[in-house]
Motif scaffolding. Structure first.
Motif, PDB file in Angstrom:
ATOM      1  N   CYS A  53       0.810  -1.212   0.000  1.00 23.76           N
ATOM      2  CA  CYS A  53       0.000   0.000   0.000  1.00 23.76           C
ATOM      3  C   CYS A  53       0.845   1.264   0.000  1.00 23.76           C
ATOM      4  CB  CYS A  53      -0.955   0.007   1.195  1.00 23.76           C
ATOM      5  SG  CYS A  53      -0.140  -0.152   2.789  1.00 23.76           S
ATOM      6  N   ASN A  54       2.146   1.114  -0.229  1.00 24.11           N
ATOM      7  CA  ASN A  54       3.054   2.255  -0.310  1.00 24.11           C
ATOM      8  C   ASN A  54       3.576   2.368  -1.734  1.00 24.11           C
ATOM      9  OD1 ASN A  54       2.927   2.595   2.609  1.00 24.11           O
ATOM     10  ND2 ASN A  54       4.227   0.780   2.698  1.00 24.11           N
ATOM     11  N   VAL A  55       3.811   3.585  -2.196  1.00 23.54           N
ATOM     12  CA  VAL A  55       4.179   3.771  -3.595  1.00 23.54           C
ATOM     13  C   VAL A  55       5.508   4.502  -3.722  1.00 23.54           C
ATOM     14  CG1 VAL A  55       1.750   3.830  -4.296  1.00 23.54           C
ATOM     15  CG2 VAL A  55       2.960   5.976  -3.891  1.00 23.54           C
ATOM     16  N   CYS A  56       6.168   4.240  -4.839  1.00 21.54           N
ATOM     17  CA  CYS A  56       7.407   4.930  -5.198  1.00 21.54           C
ATOM     18  C   CYS A  56       7.175   5.635  -6.528  1.00 21.54           C
ATOM     19  CB  CYS A  56       8.557   3.923  -5.316  1.00 21.54           C
ATOM     20  SG  CYS A  56      10.124   4.663  -5.873  1.00 21.54           S
ATOM     21  N   LEU A  57       7.224   6.961  -6.512  1.00 24.62           N
ATOM     22  CA  LEU A  57       7.060   7.741  -7.729  1.00 24.62           C
ATOM     23  C   LEU A  57       8.411   7.876  -8.418  1.00 24.62           C
ATOM     24  CD1 LEU A  57       4.768  10.636  -6.407  1.00 24.62           C
ATOM     25  CD2 LEU A  57       4.091   8.428  -7.378  1.00 24.62           C
ATOM     26  N   LEU A  58       8.466   7.471  -9.668  1.00 22.38           N
ATOM     27  CA  LEU A  58       9.687   7.561 -10.457  1.00 22.38           C
ATOM     28  C   LEU A  58       9.460   8.581 -11.559  1.00 22.38           C
ATOM     29  CD1 LEU A  58      10.535   3.761 -10.804  1.00 22.38           C
ATOM     30  CD2 LEU A  58      11.487   5.394  -9.170  1.00 22.38           C
ATOM     31  N   GLU A 128      13.204  12.624  -2.557  1.00 20.78           N
ATOM     32  CA  GLU A 128      14.644  12.304  -2.597  1.00 20.78           C
ATOM     33  C   GLU A 128      14.943  11.049  -1.761  1.00 20.78           C
ATOM     34  OE1 GLU A 128      16.566  13.945  -4.604  1.00 20.78           O
ATOM     35  OE2 GLU A 128      15.203  15.596  -5.072  1.00 20.78           O
ATOM     36  N   PHE A 129      14.100  10.058  -1.917  1.00 23.39           N
ATOM     37  CA  PHE A 129      14.171   8.856  -1.074  1.00 23.39           C
ATOM     38  C   PHE A 129      15.518   8.146  -1.179  1.00 23.39           C
ATOM     39  CE2 PHE A 129      13.235   4.213  -0.681  1.00 23.39           C
ATOM     40  CZ  PHE A 129      12.938   4.194   0.669  1.00 23.39           C
ATOM     41  N   HIS A 130      16.171   8.243  -2.335  1.00 28.92           N
ATOM     42  CA  HIS A 130      17.445   7.543  -2.526  1.00 28.92           C
ATOM     43  C   HIS A 130      18.514   8.000  -1.535  1.00 28.92           C
ATOM     44  CE1 HIS A 130      17.774  11.285  -4.802  1.00 28.92           C
ATOM     45  NE2 HIS A 130      19.060  11.228  -4.553  1.00 28.92           N
ATOM     46  N   GLN A 131      18.338   9.209  -0.975  1.00 22.33           N
ATOM     47  CA  GLN A 131      19.349   9.703  -0.028  1.00 22.33           C
ATOM     48  C   GLN A 131      19.434   8.823   1.221  1.00 22.33           C
ATOM     49  OE1 GLN A 131      18.946  13.863   0.866  1.00 22.33           O
ATOM     50  NE2 GLN A 131      19.019  14.490  -1.275  1.00 22.33           N
ATOM     51  N   ILE A 132      18.303   8.285   1.639  1.00 22.54           N
ATOM     52  CA  ILE A 132      18.326   7.390   2.801  1.00 22.54           C
ATOM     53  C   ILE A 132      19.178   6.164   2.488  1.00 22.54           C
ATOM     54  CG2 ILE A 132      16.934   5.905   4.303  1.00 22.54           C
ATOM     55  CD1 ILE A 132      14.631   7.837   3.958  1.00 22.54           C
ATOM     56  N   GLU A 164      16.892   7.185 -12.641  1.00 21.93           N
ATOM     57  CA  GLU A 164      18.336   6.962 -12.603  1.00 21.93           C
ATOM     58  C   GLU A 164      18.805   6.678 -11.179  1.00 21.93           C
ATOM     59  OE1 GLU A 164      17.148   8.994 -16.177  1.00 21.93           O
ATOM     60  OE2 GLU A 164      16.846   9.529 -14.061  1.00 21.93           O
ATOM     61  N   GLU A 165      18.323   7.465 -10.225  1.00 25.24           N
ATOM     62  CA  GLU A 165      18.728   7.265  -8.828  1.00 25.24           C
ATOM     63  C   GLU A 165      18.132   5.978  -8.270  1.00 25.24           C
ATOM     64  OE1 GLU A 165      19.324  11.977  -7.726  1.00 25.24           O
ATOM     65  OE2 GLU A 165      17.328  11.106  -7.860  1.00 25.24           O
ATOM     66  N   PHE A 166      16.931   5.629  -8.717  1.00 21.56           N
ATOM     67  CA  PHE A 166      16.337   4.354  -8.310  1.00 21.56           C
ATOM     68  C   PHE A 166      17.214   3.197  -8.775  1.00 21.56           C
ATOM     69  CE2 PHE A 166      13.743   0.628  -9.126  1.00 21.56           C
ATOM     70  CZ  PHE A 166      13.034   0.483  -7.945  1.00 21.56           C
ATOM     71  N   ASN A 167      17.611   3.235 -10.037  1.00 24.26           N
ATOM     72  CA  ASN A 167      18.427   2.144 -10.581  1.00 24.26           C
ATOM     73  C   ASN A 167      19.800   2.082  -9.918  1.00 24.26           C
ATOM     74  OD1 ASN A 167      16.467   1.255 -12.366  1.00 24.26           O
ATOM     75  ND2 ASN A 167      17.150   2.620 -14.011  1.00 24.26           N
ATOM     76  N   GLU A 168      20.364   3.235  -9.572  1.00 21.30           N
ATOM     77  CA  GLU A 168      21.708   3.259  -9.008  1.00 21.30           C
ATOM     78  C   GLU A 168      21.745   2.851  -7.544  1.00 21.30           C
ATOM     79  OE1 GLU A 168      25.516   6.328  -8.456  1.00 21.30           O
ATOM     80  OE2 GLU A 168      23.742   6.955  -9.579  1.00 21.30           O
ATOM     81  N   PHE A 169      20.748   3.299  -6.776  1.00 22.66           N
ATOM     82  CA  PHE A 169      20.835   3.132  -5.323  1.00 22.66           C
ATOM     83  C   PHE A 169      19.813   2.169  -4.711  1.00 22.66           C
ATOM     84  CE2 PHE A 169      22.289   7.550  -6.166  1.00 22.66           C
ATOM     85  CZ  PHE A 169      23.614   7.405  -5.773  1.00 22.66           C
ATOM     86  N   ILE A 170      18.684   1.943  -5.388  1.00 19.58           N
ATOM     87  CA  ILE A 170      17.576   1.232  -4.747  1.00 19.58           C
ATOM     88  C   ILE A 170      17.287  -0.126  -5.360  1.00 19.58           C
ATOM     89  CG2 ILE A 170      15.111   1.372  -4.134  1.00 19.58           C
ATOM     90  CD1 ILE A 170      15.413   4.444  -4.203  1.00 19.58           C
ATOM     91  N   SER A 171      17.351  -0.228  -6.685  1.00 22.96           N
ATOM     92  CA  SER A 171      16.846  -1.416  -7.385  1.00 22.96           C
ATOM     93  C   SER A 171      17.520  -2.711  -6.952  1.00 22.96           C
ATOM     94  CB  SER A 171      16.981  -1.233  -8.897  1.00 22.96           C
ATOM     95  OG  SER A 171      18.345  -1.086  -9.267  1.00 22.96           O
ATOM     96  N   SER A 172      18.778  -2.644  -6.526  1.00 21.00           N
ATOM     97  CA  SER A 172      19.496  -3.857  -6.125  1.00 21.00           C
ATOM     98  C   SER A 172      19.035  -4.407  -4.781  1.00 21.00           C
ATOM     99  CB  SER A 172      21.005  -3.589  -6.068  1.00 21.00           C
ATOM    100  OG  SER A 172      21.294  -2.586  -5.113  1.00 21.00           O
ATOM    101  N   ASN A 173      18.310  -3.589  -4.010  1.00 22.48           N
ATOM    102  CA  ASN A 173      17.815  -4.031  -2.693  1.00 22.48           C
ATOM    103  C   ASN A 173      16.399  -4.583  -2.878  1.00 22.48           C
ATOM    104  OD1 ASN A 173      16.845  -4.193   0.002  1.00 22.48           O
ATOM    105  ND2 ASN A 173      18.332  -2.655   0.639  1.00 22.48           N
TER     106      ASN A 173
END
Length: 205
Positions: A53-58, A128-132, A164-173
């Motif tokens: 029920c949580n969303v990530c806007l790209l 700026e979620f990728h900063q976390i 771009e930031e999603f792919n670099e910092f988040i997608s691998s998790n």
């Protein structure tokens, strides 16, 4: 004054120090939000799910992620929308970035207490979620169970970043990714841009 402002106008924030320190009401938009009906419907549909029920806007930088959240808020009068002041939280954790984990957990716990006490669901918007993810592995590990359990606690979360930031910092998790419904927000096309400019012209004369 909108409904959320009325609810919180004389609210005793003493019980919720982290919520007070690191969140603020999402602003009412100064103009109509046009051309985002599809995305608003997708966000609201996600909010009605018992899980995921949580969303990530790209979206590209400057394409209107915050405006989309504002538009969703205006269509959703059942919830209170708060924007997390991530910059302030990061600044307060400069001596120990792992302290962010405890601050995020306290923020979510206080939000859940608010929901249980006041009877209003809360939407937390984290831009700026990728900063976390960049700064604190401990904060990411703290976030995973919080996101998984948010629906049961009456909390909804919107995070935003660029592709771009999603792919670099988040997608691998993968465990973190699985807790967020991804919604792609395209840049405004010519028709939408013209409508936005007409709204701006109407607002500012």
């Amino acid at each position: 004054m909108n409904n959320a402002e009325e609810i919180l106008k004389n609210f005793d924030w003493g019980k919720y120090p982290h919520l007070k320190a690191y969140s603020k009401l999402v602003k009412v938009p100064s103009r109509d939000i046009v051309g985002r009906d599809k995305e608003i419907r997708a966000i609201r549909a996600a909010f009605n799910r018992p899980e995921l029920c949580n969303v990530c806007l790209l979206a590209p930088a400057g394409s209107g992620k915050t405006a989309l959240v504002q538009g969703t808020m205006m269509a959703d009068l059942e919830r209170i929308y708060l924007e997390v002041d991530l910059a302030k939280m990061i600044a307060d954790c400069q001596t120990d970035v792992n302290e962010m984990a405890s601050k995020i957990k306290s923020l979510f716990d206080e939000t859940a207490d608010f929901v249980a006490s006041e009877g209003y669901q809360i939407v937390l918007f984290i831009d700026e979620f990728h900063q976390i993810v960049q700064l604190s592995a401990a904060a990411v590990e703290a976030l995973k169970p919080l996101l998984a359990d948010s629906g049961r606690r009456g909390i909804r979360v919107i995070v935003a970043t660029t592709l771009e930031e999603f792919n670099e910092f988040i997608s691998s998790n993968q465990p973190l990714v699985e807790r967020l419904l991804r919604i792609n927000v395209p840049e405004p096309d010519e028709r939408m841009t013209v409508s936005i400019l007409k709204g701006v012209a109407k607002t500012y004369g």
